[in-house]
Design a protein around this motif. Structure first.
Motif, PDB file in Angstrom:
ATOM      1  N   THR A  10       0.288  33.595 -72.522  1.00  0.00           N
ATOM      2  CA  THR A  10      -0.181  32.854 -73.695  1.00  0.00           C
ATOM      3  C   THR A  10      -0.428  31.394 -73.314  1.00  0.00           C
ATOM      4  OG1 THR A  10       2.131  32.585 -74.282  1.00  0.00           O
ATOM      5  CG2 THR A  10       0.915  34.342 -75.403  1.00  0.00           C
ATOM      6  N   GLN A  11      -0.741  30.579 -74.314  1.00  0.00           N
ATOM      7  CA  GLN A  11      -0.927  29.137 -74.100  1.00  0.00           C
ATOM      8  C   GLN A  11      -0.128  28.384 -75.151  1.00  0.00           C
ATOM      9  OE1 GLN A  11      -4.745  27.568 -72.696  1.00  0.00           O
ATOM     10  NE2 GLN A  11      -4.826  26.303 -74.538  1.00  0.00           N
ATOM     11  N   THR A  12       0.426  27.243 -74.758  1.00  0.00           N
ATOM     12  CA  THR A  12       1.216  26.439 -75.685  1.00  0.00           C
ATOM     13  C   THR A  12       0.314  25.741 -76.691  1.00  0.00           C
ATOM     14  OG1 THR A  12       2.752  26.014 -73.876  1.00  0.00           O
ATOM     15  CG2 THR A  12       2.961  24.632 -75.833  1.00  0.00           C
ATOM     16  N   LEU A  13       0.633  25.902 -77.965  1.00  0.00           N
ATOM     17  CA  LEU A  13      -0.028  25.128 -79.022  1.00  0.00           C
ATOM     18  C   LEU A  13       1.013  24.136 -79.536  1.00  0.00           C
ATOM     19  CD1 LEU A  13      -2.507  24.716 -80.929  1.00  0.00           C
ATOM     20  CD2 LEU A  13      -1.396  26.324 -82.486  1.00  0.00           C
ATOM     21  N   PRO A  14       0.860  22.856 -79.174  1.00  0.00           N
ATOM     22  CA  PRO A  14       1.889  21.882 -79.583  1.00  0.00           C
ATOM     23  C   PRO A  14       1.976  21.774 -81.093  1.00  0.00           C
ATOM     24  CG  PRO A  14       0.368  20.943 -77.943  1.00  0.00           C
ATOM     25  CD  PRO A  14      -0.233  22.232 -78.422  1.00  0.00           C
ATOM     26  N   GLY A  15       3.158  21.524 -81.597  1.00  0.00           N
ATOM     27  CA  GLY A  15       3.308  21.268 -83.026  1.00  0.00           C
ATOM     28  C   GLY A  15       2.640  19.956 -83.383  1.00  0.00           C
ATOM     29  N   LYS A  16       2.264  19.823 -84.659  1.00  0.00           N
ATOM     30  CA  LYS A  16       1.640  18.571 -85.090  1.00  0.00           C
ATOM     31  C   LYS A  16       2.684  17.460 -85.074  1.00  0.00           C
ATOM     32  CE  LYS A  16      -1.642  20.454 -88.413  1.00  0.00           C
ATOM     33  NZ  LYS A  16      -1.525  20.853 -89.811  1.00  0.00           N
ATOM     34  N   PRO A  17       2.346  16.295 -84.506  1.00  0.00           N
ATOM     35  CA  PRO A  17       3.302  15.185 -84.541  1.00  0.00           C
ATOM     36  C   PRO A  17       3.649  14.846 -85.987  1.00  0.00           C
ATOM     37  CG  PRO A  17       1.410  14.671 -83.122  1.00  0.00           C
ATOM     38  CD  PRO A  17       1.085  15.946 -83.858  1.00  0.00           C
ATOM     39  N   GLY A  18       4.909  14.865 -86.305  1.00  0.00           N
ATOM     40  CA  GLY A  18       5.340  14.524 -87.664  1.00  0.00           C
ATOM     41  C   GLY A  18       5.032  15.592 -88.691  1.00  0.00           C
ATOM     42  N   GLY A  19       4.421  16.705 -88.234  1.00  0.00           N
ATOM     43  CA  GLY A  19       4.065  17.752 -89.185  1.00  0.00           C
ATOM     44  C   GLY A  19       5.119  18.844 -89.230  1.00  0.00           C
ATOM     45  N   ASP A  20       4.816  19.895 -89.973  1.00  0.00           N
ATOM     46  CA  ASP A  20       5.812  20.949 -90.128  1.00  0.00           C
ATOM     47  C   ASP A  20       5.477  22.187 -89.298  1.00  0.00           C
ATOM     48  OD1 ASP A  20       3.613  21.787 -91.501  1.00  0.00           O
ATOM     49  OD2 ASP A  20       4.618  21.943 -93.454  1.00  0.00           O
ATOM     50  N   PRO A  22       5.697  24.214 -86.059  1.00  0.00           N
ATOM     51  CA  PRO A  22       6.459  24.209 -84.814  1.00  0.00           C
ATOM     52  C   PRO A  22       5.557  24.542 -83.634  1.00  0.00           C
ATOM     53  CG  PRO A  22       6.828  26.250 -85.979  1.00  0.00           C
ATOM     54  CD  PRO A  22       5.924  25.418 -86.856  1.00  0.00           C
ATOM     55  N   THR A  23       6.013  24.256 -82.428  1.00  0.00           N
ATOM     56  CA  THR A  23       5.282  24.623 -81.225  1.00  0.00           C
ATOM     57  C   THR A  23       5.104  26.138 -81.180  1.00  0.00           C
ATOM     58  OG1 THR A  23       6.280  22.754 -80.105  1.00  0.00           O
ATOM     59  CG2 THR A  23       5.262  24.414 -78.719  1.00  0.00           C
ATOM     60  N   CYS A  24       3.891  26.585 -80.789  1.00  0.00           N
ATOM     61  CA  CYS A  24       3.578  28.016 -80.787  1.00  0.00           C
ATOM     62  C   CYS A  24       3.084  28.453 -79.412  1.00  0.00           C
ATOM     63  CB  CYS A  24       2.479  28.320 -81.806  1.00  0.00           C
ATOM     64  SG  CYS A  24       2.860  27.897 -83.518  1.00  0.00           S
ATOM     65  N   TRP A  25       3.104  29.776 -79.172  1.00  0.00           N
ATOM     66  CA  TRP A  25       2.400  30.364 -78.037  1.00  0.00           C
ATOM     67  C   TRP A  25       1.271  31.203 -78.626  1.00  0.00           C
ATOM     68  CZ3 TRP A  25       7.939  31.549 -76.654  1.00  0.00           C
ATOM     69  CH2 TRP A  25       8.446  30.594 -75.761  1.00  0.00           C
ATOM     70  N   ILE A  26       0.037  30.972 -78.157  1.00  0.00           N
ATOM     71  CA  ILE A  26      -1.120  31.618 -78.777  1.00  0.00           C
ATOM     72  C   ILE A  26      -2.009  32.272 -77.724  1.00  0.00           C
ATOM     73  CG2 ILE A  26      -1.208  29.989 -80.711  1.00  0.00           C
ATOM     74  CD1 ILE A  26      -3.726  28.798 -79.071  1.00  0.00           C
ATOM     75  N   MET A  27      -2.888  33.153 -78.168  1.00  0.00           N
ATOM     76  CA  MET A  27      -3.927  33.694 -77.283  1.00  0.00           C
ATOM     77  C   MET A  27      -5.058  34.256 -78.135  1.00  0.00           C
ATOM     78  SD  MET A  27      -5.433  34.009 -74.566  1.00  0.00           S
ATOM     79  CE  MET A  27      -4.280  32.892 -73.781  1.00  0.00           C
ATOM     80  N   GLY A  28      -6.301  34.093 -77.636  1.00  0.00           N
ATOM     81  CA  GLY A  28      -7.473  34.555 -78.363  1.00  0.00           C
ATOM     82  C   GLY A  28      -7.485  36.073 -78.516  1.00  0.00           C
ATOM     83  N   GLN A  29      -7.929  36.534 -79.671  1.00  0.00           N
ATOM     84  CA  GLN A  29      -7.887  37.965 -79.968  1.00  0.00           C
ATOM     85  C   GLN A  29      -8.900  38.767 -79.153  1.00  0.00           C
ATOM     86  OE1 GLN A  29      -8.284  38.405 -84.213  1.00  0.00           O
ATOM     87  NE2 GLN A  29      -6.418  37.234 -84.642  1.00  0.00           N
ATOM     88  N   ARG A  30     -10.028  38.148 -78.800  1.00  0.00           N
ATOM     89  CA  ARG A  30     -11.089  38.904 -78.121  1.00  0.00           C
ATOM     90  C   ARG A  30     -10.596  39.507 -76.797  1.00  0.00           C
ATOM     91  NH1 ARG A  30     -16.456  40.936 -79.254  1.00  0.00           N
ATOM     92  NH2 ARG A  30     -16.961  41.842 -77.241  1.00  0.00           N
ATOM     93  N   TYR A  31      -9.764  38.757 -76.058  1.00  0.00           N
ATOM     94  CA  TYR A  31      -9.232  39.286 -74.801  1.00  0.00           C
ATOM     95  C   TYR A  31      -8.408  40.546 -75.057  1.00  0.00           C
ATOM     96  CZ  TYR A  31     -10.228  34.530 -73.142  1.00  0.00           C
ATOM     97  OH  TYR A  31     -10.827  33.334 -72.826  1.00  0.00           O
ATOM     98  N   VAL A  32      -7.546  40.446 -76.046  1.00  0.00           N
ATOM     99  CA  VAL A  32      -6.654  41.563 -76.372  1.00  0.00           C
ATOM    100  C   VAL A  32      -7.461  42.779 -76.813  1.00  0.00           C
ATOM    101  CG1 VAL A  32      -4.788  42.296 -77.910  1.00  0.00           C
ATOM    102  CG2 VAL A  32      -4.790  39.969 -76.977  1.00  0.00           C
ATOM    103  N   GLY A  69      -9.185  32.649 -70.214  1.00  0.00           N
ATOM    104  CA  GLY A  69      -9.622  31.265 -70.270  1.00  0.00           C
ATOM    105  C   GLY A  69      -8.572  30.407 -70.954  1.00  0.00           C
ATOM    106  N   GLY A  70      -8.776  29.106 -70.886  1.00  0.00           N
ATOM    107  CA  GLY A  70      -7.817  28.199 -71.521  1.00  0.00           C
ATOM    108  C   GLY A  70      -7.969  26.785 -71.019  1.00  0.00           C
TER     109      GLY A  70
END
Ligand code: MN
Length: 246
Positions: A10-20, A22-32, A69-70
């Motif tokens: 997967t790839q790290t999706l940082p949490g929004k600074p000051g937002g609600d 949280p940090t996520c791990w994501i991946m595009g659906q087309r590959y899957v 990709g990423g």
């Protein structure tokens, strides 16, 4: 015989600074979806470089490795300082994909890599990258056809490639000149030992490589997952990968 389990980092999706968020791990659906549609059992992999025991436990379940990709590979991974045009990086993803490739090499598991995947494969083997093709290769054509609102398609055929006939890629694509999409701003600079080029863009940029030592290790700079419905050769990349993993 069960369906082959294909690992996808997967790839790290940082949490929004000051937002609600949280940090996520994501991946595009087309590959899957592309892997699932040819019989794979896709497995998204979390990025836990500080927990090799957990990572090894996951790796041991895999029959093949798909590199997507990423974001850009961190230049420190190939001994260079960051160029101003180098984009965002994900050190945890770099670490896990390098571990995955080491595991693949040690076990002989098949590898199919696209876009960033060809770049991390080259870096894993000791090669280097153009941190920005436009900035570093004056004679290069345009390769960064990233979707925009005016041209939103990820399957836009941006340029042709010339395929090396005496290669696994050549036997799968079955043609020497093939139109491809192109959504990258980086590319292979110094090729790693253990890899051979199997396709070039008209400007000489390496668009595909394969391993000279592993059984099935194919990497391409374009995005075949967007072309499987329109080009039978692109679909064969996936079906042959799954057959090798089964
Ligand atoms: Mn290209």
């Amino acid at each position: 015989m069960g369906r082959p389990v294909i690992g996808i980092a997967t790839q790290t999706l940082p949490g929004k600074p000051g937002g609600d968020l949280p940090t996520c791990w994501i991946m595009g659906q087309r590959y899957v979806e592309s892997l699932r549609s040819v019989g794979a059992l896709p497995w998204l992999i979390p990025l836990l470089p500080d927990d090799p025991d957990t990572m090894r436990g996951i790796f041991d379940k895999l029959d093949g490795i798909f590199l997507t990709g990423g974001v850009d590979v961190d230049p420190s991974r190939y001994g260079e300082n960051r160029h101003p045009k180098c984009g965002a990086t994900d050190p945890d993803r770099d670490a896990i994909e390098l571990m995955l490739l080491e595991h693949a090499q040690a076990t002989g598991k098949p590898v199919l890599a696209v876009c960033r995947g060809i770049q991390i494969l080259n870096v894993a083997g000791g090669g280097t990258l153009y941190q920005d093709v436009t900035a570093m290769v004056p004679a290069a054509m345009k390769h960064d056809y990233f979707p925009t609102s005016a041209q939103p398609s990820r399957s836009y055929l941006a340029h042709e490639i010339t395929v090396v006939p005496d290669s696994l890629l050549g036997s799968l694509l079955g043609e020497s000149i093939v139109p491809v999409n192109s959504m990258h701003h980086q590319a292979i600079k110094d090729l790693a030992p253990g890899l051979k080029p199997t396709a070039y863009a008209p400007d000489g940029i390496i668009e595909a490589v394969e391993s000279t030592v592993s059984n099935f290790c194919i990497a391409v700079q374009w995005h075949p997952e967007e072309l499987t419905d329109t080009q039978p050769g692109m679909k064969r990349l996936f079906t042959s990968f799954i057959a090798a993993a089964a």
